[in-house]
Motif scaffolding. Structure first.
Motif, mmCIF file in Angstrom:
data_model
loop_
_atom_site.group_PDB
_atom_site.id
_atom_site.type_symbol
_atom_site.label_atom_id
_atom_site.label_comp_id
_atom_site.label_asym_id
_atom_site.label_seq_id
_atom_site.Cartn_x
_atom_site.Cartn_y
_atom_site.Cartn_z
ATOM 1 N N ARG A 46 -4.575 -1.743 -2.089
ATOM 2 C CA ARG A 46 -4.989 -0.338 -2.088
ATOM 3 C C ARG A 46 -3.826 0.558 -1.662
ATOM 4 N N LEU A 47 -2.968 0.012 -0.821
ATOM 5 C CA LEU A 47 -1.816 0.755 -0.318
ATOM 6 C C LEU A 47 -0.581 0.591 -1.199
ATOM 7 N N GLY A 48 -0.685 -0.242 -2.216
ATOM 8 C CA GLY A 48 0.455 -0.474 -3.097
ATOM 9 C C GLY A 48 1.404 -1.537 -2.588
ATOM 10 N N VAL A 49 0.906 -2.452 -1.747
ATOM 11 C CA VAL A 49 1.724 -3.524 -1.185
ATOM 12 C C VAL A 49 1.332 -4.832 -1.867
ATOM 13 N N SER A 50 2.309 -5.545 -2.385
ATOM 14 C CA SER A 50 2.043 -6.806 -3.080
ATOM 15 C C SER A 50 1.795 -7.940 -2.083
ATOM 16 N N GLU A 51 1.220 -9.012 -2.593
ATOM 17 C CA GLU A 51 0.980 -10.184 -1.752
ATOM 18 C C GLU A 51 2.300 -10.798 -1.284
ATOM 19 N N ASP A 52 3.322 -10.742 -2.119
ATOM 20 C CA ASP A 52 4.643 -11.239 -1.704
ATOM 21 C C ASP A 52 5.178 -10.430 -0.529
ATOM 22 N N GLU A 53 4.988 -9.115 -0.583
ATOM 23 C CA GLU A 53 5.459 -8.259 0.512
ATOM 24 C C GLU A 53 4.678 -8.537 1.799
ATOM 25 N N ILE A 54 3.378 -8.831 1.672
ATOM 26 C CA ILE A 54 2.573 -9.190 2.849
ATOM 27 C C ILE A 54 3.146 -10.455 3.478
ATOM 28 N N THR A 55 3.450 -11.431 2.640
ATOM 29 C CA THR A 55 4.002 -12.690 3.134
ATOM 30 C C THR A 55 5.342 -12.455 3.824
ATOM 31 N N THR A 56 6.166 -11.595 3.260
ATOM 32 C CA THR A 56 7.454 -11.258 3.876
ATOM 33 C C THR A 56 7.237 -10.622 5.244
ATOM 34 N N ILE A 57 6.292 -9.705 5.339
ATOM 35 C CA ILE A 57 5.984 -9.052 6.614
ATOM 36 C C ILE A 57 5.446 -10.074 7.603
ATOM 37 N N ARG A 58 4.579 -10.962 7.123
ATOM 38 C CA ARG A 58 4.004 -12.003 7.993
ATOM 39 C C ARG A 58 5.096 -12.914 8.544
#
Length: 125
Positions: A46-58
């Motif tokens: 919804r915020l325009g963040v990909s799952e790959d970017e979530i993993t990078t942040i995690r």
């Protein structure tokens, strides 16, 4: 400015900061279960963040600085998202609750708002 525009451009890091907070709450009990991850991905998209970017942040949460939205209603929305991640499994872990309240203070929102959101969400069921 519209909330979605803020998150999509994210020149100040607001959306990455929010995703970091969501990941932190999801991991507060030591694991991210399937429902938490699914909700986190839904919110992030919804915020325009990909799952790959979530993993990078995690994998590198220290690489993301805390940046609260300027508008109060945007900060409240972030808090509602955090409470949703915390309660997706219908269990409220004390560490998750304490973390949501700490983040609420950083968002310049009284921690009692977490309790109010919980009360509203659970009184509907």
């Amino acid at each position: 400015m519209d909330l979605m525009k803020i998150f999509k451009t994210d020149t100040e890091g607001i959306r990455r900061s929010h995703v970091k907070n969501l990941v932190t709450v999801a991991m507060a009990d030591g694991e991210v279960d399937r429902d938490e991850w699914s909700l986190l991905v839904t919110i992030a998209k919804r915020l325009g963040v990909s799952e790959d970017e979530i993993t990078t942040i995690r994998n590198n949460p220290d690489g993301v600085q805390f940046v609260p939205p300027k508008k109060y209603e945007d900060r409240v929305q972030q808090l509602q998202d955090l409470v949703s991640v915390m309660t997706i499994d219908s269990l409220i872990n004390l560490r998750e609750l304490e973390l949501c309240k700490k983040i609420s203070l950083r968002l310049d929102i009284l921690p009692q708002m977490v309790d109010e959101i919980l009360e509203r969400n659970f009184s509907r069921t």
